[in-house]
Design a protein around this motif. Structure first.
Motif, PDB file in Angstrom:
ATOM      1  N   TRP A  52       1.064  -1.739  -0.317  1.00  0.00           N
ATOM      2  CA  TRP A  52       0.237  -0.530   0.071  1.00  0.00           C
ATOM      3  C   TRP A  52       0.876   1.218   0.132  1.00  0.00           C
ATOM      4  CZ3 TRP A  52      -5.374  -0.581  -0.262  1.00  0.00           C
ATOM      5  CH2 TRP A  52      -5.510  -1.568  -0.881  1.00  0.00           C
ATOM      6  N   ALA A  53       0.069   2.396   0.119  1.00  0.00           N
ATOM      7  CA  ALA A  53       0.874   3.743  -0.091  1.00  0.00           C
ATOM      8  C   ALA A  53       1.383   3.744   1.046  1.00  0.00           C
ATOM      9  CB  ALA A  53      -0.043   5.058  -0.849  1.00  0.00           C
ATOM     10  N   GLY A  54       3.001   5.046   1.497  1.00  0.00           N
ATOM     11  CA  GLY A  54       2.616   5.725   2.194  1.00  0.00           C
ATOM     12  C   GLY A  54       3.830   4.284   4.063  1.00  0.00           C
TER      13      GLY A  54
ATOM     14  N   GLN B  55      -1.741   4.749   5.485  1.00  0.00           N
ATOM     15  CA  GLN B  55      -2.187   4.745   3.697  1.00  0.00           C
ATOM     16  C   GLN B  55      -2.003   3.551   3.513  1.00  0.00           C
ATOM     17  OE1 GLN B  55       1.242   7.944   3.856  1.00  0.00           O
ATOM     18  NE2 GLN B  55       0.066   8.934   2.061  1.00  0.00           N
ATOM     19  N   ILE B  56      -3.761   3.342   3.347  1.00  0.00           N
ATOM     20  CA  ILE B  56      -4.454   2.550   3.075  1.00  0.00           C
ATOM     21  C   ILE B  56      -5.113   2.187   1.724  1.00  0.00           C
ATOM     22  CG2 ILE B  56      -6.081   0.101   2.921  1.00  0.00           C
ATOM     23  CD1 ILE B  56      -3.166   0.168   4.437  1.00  0.00           C
TER      24      ILE B  56
ATOM     25  N   ALA C 116      -3.396   8.399  -0.803  1.00  0.00           N
ATOM     26  CA  ALA C 116      -1.977   8.337  -1.470  1.00  0.00           C
ATOM     27  C   ALA C 116      -1.129   9.029  -1.959  1.00  0.00           C
ATOM     28  CB  ALA C 116      -2.265   7.486  -2.620  1.00  0.00           C
ATOM     29  N   GLY C 117      -1.827  10.207  -1.818  1.00  0.00           N
ATOM     30  CA  GLY C 117      -0.486  11.696  -1.916  1.00  0.00           C
ATOM     31  C   GLY C 117      -0.551  11.906  -3.963  1.00  0.00           C
TER      32      GLY C 117
ATOM     33  N   SER D 201      10.859   6.372   3.632  1.00  0.00           N
ATOM     34  CA  SER D 201       8.840   6.114   3.241  1.00  0.00           C
ATOM     35  C   SER D 201       9.723   5.420   1.553  1.00  0.00           C
ATOM     36  CB  SER D 201       8.189   7.028   2.614  1.00  0.00           C
ATOM     37  OG  SER D 201       6.856   6.683   2.874  1.00  0.00           O
ATOM     38  N   TYR D 202       8.830   4.185   0.855  1.00  0.00           N
ATOM     39  CA  TYR D 202       9.037   3.863  -1.096  1.00  0.00           C
ATOM     40  C   TYR D 202       8.551   4.264  -1.426  1.00  0.00           C
ATOM     41  CZ  TYR D 202      12.551   1.227   1.761  1.00  0.00           C
ATOM     42  OH  TYR D 202      14.043   0.551   1.784  1.00  0.00           O
TER      43      TYR D 202
END
Length: 472
Positions: free
Chosen positions: A61-63, A190-191, A164-165, A120-121
């Motif tokens: 997922w994000a973040g 951040q799902i 997710a930005g 953070s990837y």
């Protein structure tokens, strides 16, 4: 016995050779705390991570991010293939890094001592296919990791590309969810995946009603997420922007949202759940109705967050996605709402004074030349958030300010930021903080607070004893 020992040694050599051939570091059977390997217990992996390979942890997922303390002057990441990531050392701004193999996060050496690191990837999405595989830290000779300062709460943000930005300068890191979590000093997840709906659709929109329960949301398999891995103190949901384009009816959206809230409640029995109005207003009525349905079912810890007017002019990078300024504006509005509900004190949106607080002798603007804009910026049925802008419309600065006004009904103020707010009966009094005591000529300051009812209609604003024009 010698033969058995030789066979065992040969087997270990063969395993090590295979691991090295795969490009992975060789770990001892039990990683030692402080060694910087993925299994190092000093490293906190926040969000949904795949830890099935002890030599290589993968964020989903994000973040998702990692936090760790380390000693020494340098720190490097041991990666596998090409990757883009963002790192922050000692709370400084996140910096972008890209490459493969060893990624040096300290091209300029740090001062010797203790340091903290967040990494953070970048999420795999669209044409980006980076290899987010954390294989460990490389530290100075003799340096070690240590457990970073504990964070008191964890907030999960559930959504789509906005959460997710997407389109912001550093994607998840500059999205409102990541920024709110960092501002409050909470852990945060951040799902979210670009293009997601809430409800399943006939044309196959990826939907949180089914994918939220998966480890990776279907991007890497459909294995279920183990909810015992972390417990959320708050869950913030921002969904509905994409459903409209996929033909989801208002009735179906509301029913799906109500069920979604109930299912999340079953996973996190003690969490506060926040259902946000989508920033462009899609399904606002249905989102609020889903919250009311849960309230009526006895769940008083579900709240509707009205985001009307949160995005400033120029706050979008396109017709839907906030840009950096938009995400910052959302952060400024959402952080105090979560802070109030999740009982964080002192409120993190108030900058700490750099010197001992002093309150200058107040000076009133000539002839009461002041104006107040008083707006409700959040409403969850049993309470609300209000933002106040106090403008000095005179030709001279105001040096020290006290604003008074009358609250409607029996409304009580429960928390404030950017000022000290007290209350006596229906009369509220806000006094400047040390750092915003002066209002320049033709300038303004802002503060806010949370109340125990959603009533609007405050009246009788006066600055340092002189009446002010008001717009509510």
């Amino acid at each position: 016995m010698t033969k058995i020992r030789s066979l065992r040694t040969a087997a270990l050599v063969a395993v090590a050779a295979g691991v090295l051939a795969a490009g992975l570091p060789v770990l001892s059977a039990e990683a030692a705390a402080g060694d910087g390997t993925p299994a190092d217990s000093n490293i906190s992996f926040v969000g949904r991570w795949n830890k099935t390979n002890a030599s290589a942890y993968v964020p989903y997922w994000a973040g998702a991010y990692l936090r760790v303390g380390f000693t020494g002057k340098t720190v490097k990441l041991r990666q596998r293939n090409t990757i883009q990531l963002w790192a922050s050392i000692d709370g400084r701004a996140f910096t972008s890094f890209a490459g493969s193999g060893t990624i040096n996060l300290t091209p300029t050496a740090l001062a010797a001592g203790n340091h903290t690191l967040i990494v953070s990837y970048r999420q795999v999405a669209g044409s980006y296919t980076g290899d987010a595989v954390f294989q460990g830290l490389i530290l100075d000779s003799g340096a070690r990791t240590f457990t970073p300062p504990a964070r008191p709460k964890l907030v999960e943000f559930v959504g789509d590309s906005i959460t997710a930005g997407a389109t912001s300068s550093q994607l998840a890191v500059t999205g409102y969810a990541f920024k709110v979590g960092e501002r409050l000093g909470y852990d945060h997840t951040q799902i979210a995946i670009g293009g997601m709906c809430l409800a399943e659709t006939t044309d196959g929109c990826w939907a949180q009603e089914t994918r939220y329960w998966m480890s990776s949301g279907g991007q890497v398999g459909t294995d279920p997420w183990d909810f015992s891995r972390y417990t959320a103190d708050g869950v913030v949901i921002n969904l509905g922007t994409n459903d409209k384009s996929h033909g989801v009816s208002a009735a179906d959206f509301q029913a799906t949202y109500t069920t979604f809230l109930a299912r999340i409640r079953a996973r996190f029995p003690n969490a506060k759940l926040f259902a946000m109005r989508t920033f462009i207003g899609r399904y606002a009525t249905e989102t609020e109705a889903a919250v009311r349905a849960r309230n009526a079912a006895g769940d008083t810890n579900v709240f509707y967050v009205d985001t009307s007017g949160w995005l400033p002019s120029g706050g979008l990078s396109d017709s839907v996605h906030p840009n950096d300024a938009g995400h910052q504006a959302i952060t400024d509005r959402l952080a105090p709402v979560l802070s109030a509900r999740l009982s964080t004190t002192p409120d993190p949106t108030t900058p700490p004074p750099t010197t001992a607080p002093t309150t200058p002798a107040p000076t009133a603007p000539a002839g009461g030349a002041c104006a107040v804009t008083y707006r409700k910026t959040g409403d969850w049925g049993t309470g609300a958030q209000f933002d106040v802008t106090l403008s000095n419309t005179s030709a001279a600065p105001v040096n020290g300010w006290t604003l008074t006004w009358s609250l409607p009904g029996s409304q009580r103020i429960t928390q404030s930021w950017n000022s000290t707010v007290t209350q006596s009966g229906a009369t509220a009094t806000a006094v400047n903080a040390a750092w915003n005591a002066v209002i320049p000529a033709a300038g303004s300051i802002s503060f806010g607070f949370v109340t125990d009812s959603p009533l609007s209609g405050a009246t009788g604003f006066a600055l340092n004893g002189s009446g002010c024009a008001a717009a509510t």
